[in-house]
Structure formats: C-alpha cells, structure tokens
Scaffold this active site. Structure first.
Site, PDB file in Angstrom:
ATOM      1  N   TYR A  72       0.812  -1.218   0.000  1.00  0.00           N
ATOM      2  CA  TYR A  72       0.000   0.000   0.000  1.00  0.00           C
ATOM      3  C   TYR A  72       0.848   1.272   0.000  1.00  0.00           C
ATOM      4  CZ  TYR A  72      -4.291  -2.488  -0.129  1.00  0.00           C
ATOM      5  OH  TYR A  72      -5.321  -3.268  -0.592  1.00  0.00           O
ATOM      6  N   ARG A  75       1.581   1.705  -3.577  1.00  0.00           N
ATOM      7  CA  ARG A  75       0.409   2.257  -4.258  1.00  0.00           C
ATOM      8  C   ARG A  75       0.288   3.753  -3.967  1.00  0.00           C
ATOM      9  NH1 ARG A  75      -4.006  -1.361  -4.016  1.00  0.00           N
ATOM     10  NH2 ARG A  75      -5.315   0.165  -5.052  1.00  0.00           N
ATOM     11  N   GLN A 106     -14.959   2.312  -7.502  1.00  0.00           N
ATOM     12  CA  GLN A 106     -14.256   1.220  -6.816  1.00  0.00           C
ATOM     13  C   GLN A 106     -12.804   1.628  -6.570  1.00  0.00           C
ATOM     14  OE1 GLN A 106     -15.534  -2.896  -8.584  1.00  0.00           O
ATOM     15  NE2 GLN A 106     -15.653  -1.399 -10.243  1.00  0.00           N
ATOM     16  N   HIS A 124     -14.791   1.305  -2.111  1.00  0.00           N
ATOM     17  CA  HIS A 124     -13.745   0.446  -1.540  1.00  0.00           C
ATOM     18  C   HIS A 124     -12.776   1.248  -0.689  1.00  0.00           C
ATOM     19  CE1 HIS A 124     -14.433  -2.626  -5.045  1.00  0.00           C
ATOM     20  NE2 HIS A 124     -15.435  -2.562  -4.205  1.00  0.00           N
ATOM     21  N   CYS A 135      -8.703   0.953  17.998  1.00  0.00           N
ATOM     22  CA  CYS A 135      -9.648   1.970  18.518  1.00  0.00           C
ATOM     23  C   CYS A 135     -10.311   2.672  17.338  1.00  0.00           C
ATOM     24  CB  CYS A 135      -8.897   2.968  19.422  1.00  0.00           C
ATOM     25  SG  CYS A 135      -7.922   4.183  18.536  1.00  0.00           S
ATOM     26  N   CYS A 151      -0.956   3.942  15.754  1.00  0.00           N
ATOM     27  CA  CYS A 151      -2.040   4.853  16.141  1.00  0.00           C
ATOM     28  C   CYS A 151      -1.506   5.854  17.168  1.00  0.00           C
ATOM     29  CB  CYS A 151      -3.176   4.042  16.763  1.00  0.00           C
ATOM     30  SG  CYS A 151      -4.511   5.039  17.437  1.00  0.00           S
ATOM     31  N   SER A 193     -13.613  -4.390 -14.813  1.00  0.00           N
ATOM     32  CA  SER A 193     -13.724  -5.755 -15.363  1.00  0.00           C
ATOM     33  C   SER A 193     -15.020  -6.412 -14.903  1.00  0.00           C
ATOM     34  CB  SER A 193     -12.520  -6.598 -14.896  1.00  0.00           C
ATOM     35  OG  SER A 193     -12.473  -6.597 -13.469  1.00  0.00           O
ATOM     36  N   ASN A 217     -15.362   0.611 -21.884  1.00  0.00           N
ATOM     37  CA  ASN A 217     -14.275  -0.248 -21.429  1.00  0.00           C
ATOM     38  C   ASN A 217     -13.389  -0.642 -22.606  1.00  0.00           C
ATOM     39  OD1 ASN A 217     -13.552  -1.419 -18.758  1.00  0.00           O
ATOM     40  ND2 ASN A 217     -13.489  -3.339 -19.944  1.00  0.00           N
ATOM     41  N   LEU A 218     -12.101  -0.912 -22.303  1.00  0.00           N
ATOM     42  CA  LEU A 218     -11.199  -1.312 -23.399  1.00  0.00           C
ATOM     43  C   LEU A 218     -11.645  -2.624 -24.010  1.00  0.00           C
ATOM     44  CD1 LEU A 218      -7.398  -0.816 -22.607  1.00  0.00           C
ATOM     45  CD2 LEU A 218      -8.795   0.292 -24.347  1.00  0.00           C
TER      46      LEU A 218
END
Ligand code: BV8
Ligand code: ZN
Length: 244
Positions: A72, A75, A106, A124, A135, A151, A193, A217-218
């Site tokens: 992540y 990303r 999404q 999402h 918490c 946290c 998709s 869409n492709l």
C-alpha cells in the site's frame, strides 16, 4: 482514433445524456489507467501475480502486516505522482450539466475528487485514509509512512482505509450506492472488469429499474452482453467525446 460504428453509438448516448435527469457512473481502475496508475487484472495489472489479490485480505494483513503495508505504501507513492486524466475531467463536467449525478467508484486513488467531481462514493475506501486496528482513530494523510504506522491515540497498528476481500463495504455506502443506481435514468459503467461484487451487480439492478446501461471499457466484460450500449475503447477518448 474512434471507429465509425462506435461514433454512431456515441451520438445516441450523447443525446440520451443531454436529456437525463439522474446519471449514475460506476468506475473502476480502467478510468485511472491513462493517469499512469496500473489496473488490477489487465496486462501489466497489479494483481497479475496472484500474490497481489492475496494482499487485499484481512487475514494476510493479520499474518504479514509489513508486506501488506509495503504494497500500500507503493500504491500511495505511485498515485501521489498521478493527475486526473480527460476521463475524470469529463465526468466532473457532466456533473455540472445534469440535474443529479453520482460517481460510484471502486477506485481508492481520489482522482475523481481531484478532477472536480463533488458527488463521489468511494465504495472500496481510500488509499489516503488510515484507521486504527483497535480503537476508532482514523486520519487522512498523503505523506510517506513508516513500515508499520502506529495509532497516535493507542499505539496499536494502523491499517489502510480500504475495503479488503471478505470485508463489508463501509456502513451506508452500499445503501447510498444502490439508491443512486436504482433511481438512475442512465448508468455509465467505466473501466471495470465487472468481476468484483457487489459493484458488478449494479448494472443488473439499474437495468431492472429501467435505466439505460452503457459500458465504456477497453475490452468486453461479463456484463457486456446485457448493456444497451457497449462503447469499447479508451475512457480518456470516449468520455470527453460524450460530454463535449
Ligand atoms: C463483500 C482493495 C460481503 C482496495 C478490493 C462469489 C460471488 C460473489 C461475490 C463473491 C464471491 N466470492 C467472493 C465474493 C466477494 C468478493 C468478490 O467479489 N470476489 C470476486 C473476486 C469474486 N467481494 C468482496 O469481498 C467485497 N465484500 O462482498 O462483503 C460481506 C457482507 C457483510 C459482512 C461481511 C462481508 C469487497 C470487495 C472489495 C475488495 N477490495 N481492493 C484496493 O487495494 O484497491 S478489489 C479490487 O478490485 C479493487 O478495489 C478494484 O477496485 C476492484 C475491481 O477491479 P477493477 O476496478 O474492475 O479493475 P480491473 O483491473 O479488474 O479492471 C480494469 C478494467 O478497465 C479492465 O476491464 C480493462 O480492460 C479496463 N481498462 C483498462 N484501461 C482502460 C480500460 N477501460 C477504459 N479505458 C482505459 N484506458
Ligand atoms: Zn488506536
């Protein structure tokens, strides 16, 4: 370059959009691919190595939090350098023109909001949101994170504020999305998709409620067969032409 027969279908969709009262737009990773963000399942997709699909699971995070956070953080770093593309901007322009419009995405990259879309449901979650595993603490941030962010309130592990496989969508998100889909005159399905539920069922629900369903869409997807219009090509070319 847009093919002849596609242009004819687009003219019809364009006319329908200009008279629409309520437009719902379901988007997936394909709408952000022209911004330089890899999709999940297509060629060059992130999930190509099955390990990626495995990374978006709570049990993987429980077992190997560092490995999931590495994915992540990669990303977040990738998306931080990306801008909205003409497809995102065309939807922001469309929202200014139709009486009621909702983008049900999404995607977790935040590019719709960056392009100026105001009514966006992030089904999402978001790469930029973190929440505590123990918490109720949560925060939005775009900085680069340590390998295992903690946290600030209770010291426990923070997790990405995204919805993983087997996790329910955030409270109220699914009902708001279903409400928009069932009231839409037109449902645009862009760059997905159509494999992941519950989003992949939205077109069925919209169709049953009387909406015109349009896929941008492709390539063909499992939902192409019952779309009223299947506009196959790049979202960054088709959407601006539908809204010009
Ligand atoms: C839930 C994390 C229940 C965030 C993701 C069997 C039947 C039905 C359902 C299930 C089933 N088995 C399991 C399930 C449930 C599961 C599911 O659907 N699994 C699938 C794989 C079968 N769903 C869930 O678990 C969901 N939760 O059901 O909860 C519940 C209820 C109550 C209580 C407890 C539980 C949660 C789903 C969310 C999972 N999280 N990711 C992140 O890291 O991003 S999924 C992942 O896939 C992403 O979020 C992504 O958004 C999503 C969908 O992918 P796409 O966006 O479609 O991207 P993809 O690469 O696949 O496709 C891109 C398309 O764009 C391609 O077609 C390509 O051709 C096109 N394209 C490319 N470039 C362009 C383009 N198009 C146009 N222009 C271009 N330039
Ligand atoms: Zn905490």
């Amino acid at each position: 370059m847009i093919a002849e027969n596609l242009i004819a279908k687009m003219e019809t969709v364009k006319a329908l959009l200009s008279g629409a009262r309520h437009v719902a737009v379901l988007t997936g990773a394909g709408i952000s691919s022209e911004s330089g963000i890899p999709t999940f399942r297509g060629n060059g997709g992130m999930w190509q190595g099955e390990q990626a699909e495995e990374l978006a699971r709570p049990e993987t995070f429980a077992r190997e939090p560092e490995r999931v956070w590495e994915f992540y953080n990669w990303r977040r770093a990738t998306v931080a350098g990306c801008e909205p593309n003409p497809a995102h901007r065309a939807l922001a322009e469309l929202e200014r023109r139709v009486p009621e419009m909702m983008v049900l995405t999404q995607n977790v990259d935040g590019l719709h909001q960056q392009a100026g879309s105001r009514n966006v449901i992030e089904m999402h979650g978001s790469l930029w949101r973190l929440h505590c595993t123990q918490c109720t603490y949560f925060e939005e941030n775009r900085e680069s994170l340590p390998p295992l962010p903690e946290c600030p309130r209770c010291g426990n592990l923070l997790r990405p504020g995204v919805v993983w496989f087997g996790e329910a969508l955030p409270r109220g998100v699914l009902s708001a999305a279903l409400d928009s889909v069932s009231r839409a005159d037109i449902l645009l399905v862009v760059g997905t998709s159509s494999l992941v539920q519950p989003a992949a069922s939205f077109a069925h629900i919209a169709k049953r409620a009387g909406a015109v369903c349009v896929e941008v869409n492709l390539e063909a997807t499992p939902n192409t067969g019952f779309m009223d219009f299947a506009l196959h090509g790049k979202a960054g070319e088709i959407l601006p032409a539908l809204v010009e």
